[in-house]
Design a protein around this motif. Structure first.
Motif, PDB file in Angstrom:
ATOM      1  N   UNK A  18       0.825  -1.210   0.000  1.00 38.09           N
ATOM      2  CA  UNK A  18       0.000   0.000   0.000  1.00 38.09           C
ATOM      3  C   UNK A  18       0.856   1.256   0.000  1.00 38.09           C
ATOM      4  N   UNK A  19       1.898   1.271   0.835  1.00 38.67           N
ATOM      5  CA  UNK A  19       2.790   2.436   0.886  1.00 38.67           C
ATOM      6  C   UNK A  19       3.492   2.649  -0.446  1.00 38.67           C
ATOM      7  N   UNK A  20       3.915   1.558  -1.085  1.00 40.09           N
ATOM      8  CA  UNK A  20       4.613   1.665  -2.370  1.00 40.09           C
ATOM      9  C   UNK A  20       3.707   2.243  -3.452  1.00 40.09           C
ATOM     10  N   UNK A  21       2.398   2.012  -3.323  1.00 41.00           N
ATOM     11  CA  UNK A  21       1.452   2.473  -4.343  1.00 41.00           C
ATOM     12  C   UNK A  21       1.072   3.938  -4.171  1.00 41.00           C
ATOM     13  N   UNK A  22       1.542   4.584  -3.096  1.00 42.86           N
ATOM     14  CA  UNK A  22       1.193   5.984  -2.844  1.00 42.86           C
ATOM     15  C   UNK A  22       2.421   6.849  -3.073  1.00 42.86           C
ATOM     16  N   UNK A  23       2.564   7.498  -4.218  1.00 45.37           N
ATOM     17  CA  UNK A  23       3.739   8.356  -4.449  1.00 45.37           C
ATOM     18  C   UNK A  23       3.671   9.618  -3.607  1.00 45.37           C
ATOM     19  N   UNK A  24       4.811  10.261  -3.479  1.00 43.84           N
ATOM     20  CA  UNK A  24       4.907  11.446  -2.620  1.00 43.84           C
ATOM     21  C   UNK A  24       4.033  12.582  -3.121  1.00 43.84           C
ATOM     22  N   UNK A  25       3.890  12.719  -4.446  1.00 44.69           N
ATOM     23  CA  UNK A  25       3.102  13.836  -4.963  1.00 44.69           C
ATOM     24  C   UNK A  25       1.601  13.626  -4.766  1.00 44.69           C
ATOM     25  N   UNK A  26       1.210  12.428  -4.333  1.00 45.81           N
ATOM     26  CA  UNK A  26      -0.184  12.170  -3.966  1.00 45.81           C
ATOM     27  C   UNK A  26      -0.357  12.219  -2.455  1.00 45.81           C
ATOM     28  N   UNK A  27       0.565  11.573  -1.720  1.00 42.19           N
ATOM     29  CA  UNK A  27       0.441  11.508  -0.258  1.00 42.19           C
ATOM     30  C   UNK A  27       0.574  12.892   0.376  1.00 42.19           C
TER      31      UNK A  27
END
Length: 319
Positions: free
Chosen positions: A143-152
């Motif tokens: 789940x963490x890998x699927x959330x890039x920084x520009x989204x999180x």
């Protein structure tokens, strides 16, 4: 060891030149003209005076052929001169010196948090393979890998704005030990933590099949001793090899994290330089990013024989 490091550095010089050549070519043949952009932002008819535009371009040396401009840039770079900003006129080195400490401290803390969180979780997951805790940790990593920084980053900021008063939302830079660094640090560590958890878990599962681990367990050695003395060191070997990839992830993520949370680092400076087509700043940031990735690869090369002496050739250096 010194000769080994020097040999690596000599091999990297052509790589750095190729990177700079590619970036300089994109800047030279790109659609953005920094001189025109500067005049278009100026008030009055001077913004549309082609004579003055060409005069400024000639003064900055931007009217010369591509190879001449690139050669002059490399010559100045060897002398420690990064040039001046085309947009503000400030020294590029002064701008980099002011922004770099913020990014370096944030990246360093992100790597520390990644190691302290991901390696223990990866070992727990690997030593409890196919159990509920393994599925929970591995699912969280995916789940963490699927959330890039520009989204999180923006999502987290919007959530905090909806919950907290405007003045209570952490924004800006208050130093390494300020509470303002917590949110950027969390967002920046998402994907590195996921990467190291998966890598550590796979390494633990592989090491647990080795004879020395089975022998230690057969002798009745406590499980925590087996993990710390027999499993941890060989597990760190493949994990350390991911250091270069982690550095790339942190450098890329810092651009969006610093912009969202108002951090005056290299990421924010890069975005401003791209908007203004400030090519000297873009080239300098690219050079620093390339150096960071190559330095992390050198660190991996130096740590690898320490963690695994079998990786050292008879001459004492890996090729």
């Amino acid at each position: 060891m010194i000769l080994y490091i020097l040999r690596r550095l000599l091999l990297w010089i052509p790589s750095v030149i190729l990177v700079m050549l590619g970036v300089y070519a994109l800047a030279f043949y790109g659609a953005g003209d920094p001189i025109k952009l500067i005049f278009l932002r100026a008030p009055g008819d001077v913004a549309y005076d082609p004579v003055k535009i060409e005069a400024i371009r000639e003064q900055a040396g931007l009217n010369q052929p591509f190879l001449v401009q690139f050669g002059n840039y490399l010559l100045n770079l060897v002398q420690g001169n990064f040039g001046n900003s085309l947009f503000s006129g400030r020294s590029v080195w002064a701008m980099i010196s002011a922004a770099a400490p913020v990014s370096f401290l944030l990246g360093l803390m992100a790597m520390v948090v990644t190691a302290l969180v991901a390696i223990p979780l990866g070992m727990i997951a690997g030593m409890n393979q196919n159990s509920r805790i393994d599925y929970l940790i591995l699912g969280s990593a995916v789940t963490l890998w699927a959330i890039p920084a520009y989204v999180a980053g923006p999502l987290l900021m919007v959530m905090l704005l909806a919950i907290l008063p405007d003045g209570a939302v952490p924004y800006g830079w208050g130093g390494l030990f300020s509470v303002k660094i917590i949110l950027p640090l969390i967002v920046l560590s998402f994907q590195p933590i996921a990467l190291i958890i998966r890598q550590t878990r796979a390494a633990v599962i592989d090491v647990m099949t080795e004879d020395f681990v089975r022998t230690a367990r057969a002798k009745g050695v406590p499980e925590h001793v087996v993990a710390l003395r027999h499993i941890l060191r060989p597990v760190l070997t493949p994990v350390v090899t991911q250091l270069g990839l982690i550095m790339i992830t942190i450098v890329n993520g810092a651009i969006f994290v610093e912009l969202v949370f108002g951090l005056p680092g290299l990421g924010r400076l890069t975005v401003q330089a791209l908007i203004n087509s400030d090519y000297p700043v873009i080239l300098a940031v690219t050079l620093i990013g390339s150096f960071l990735v190559m330095a992390s690869n050198l660190l991996v090369d130096l740590l690898y024989p320490v963690l695994d002496p079998r990786a050292t050739d008879p001459k004492g250096a890996r090729l």
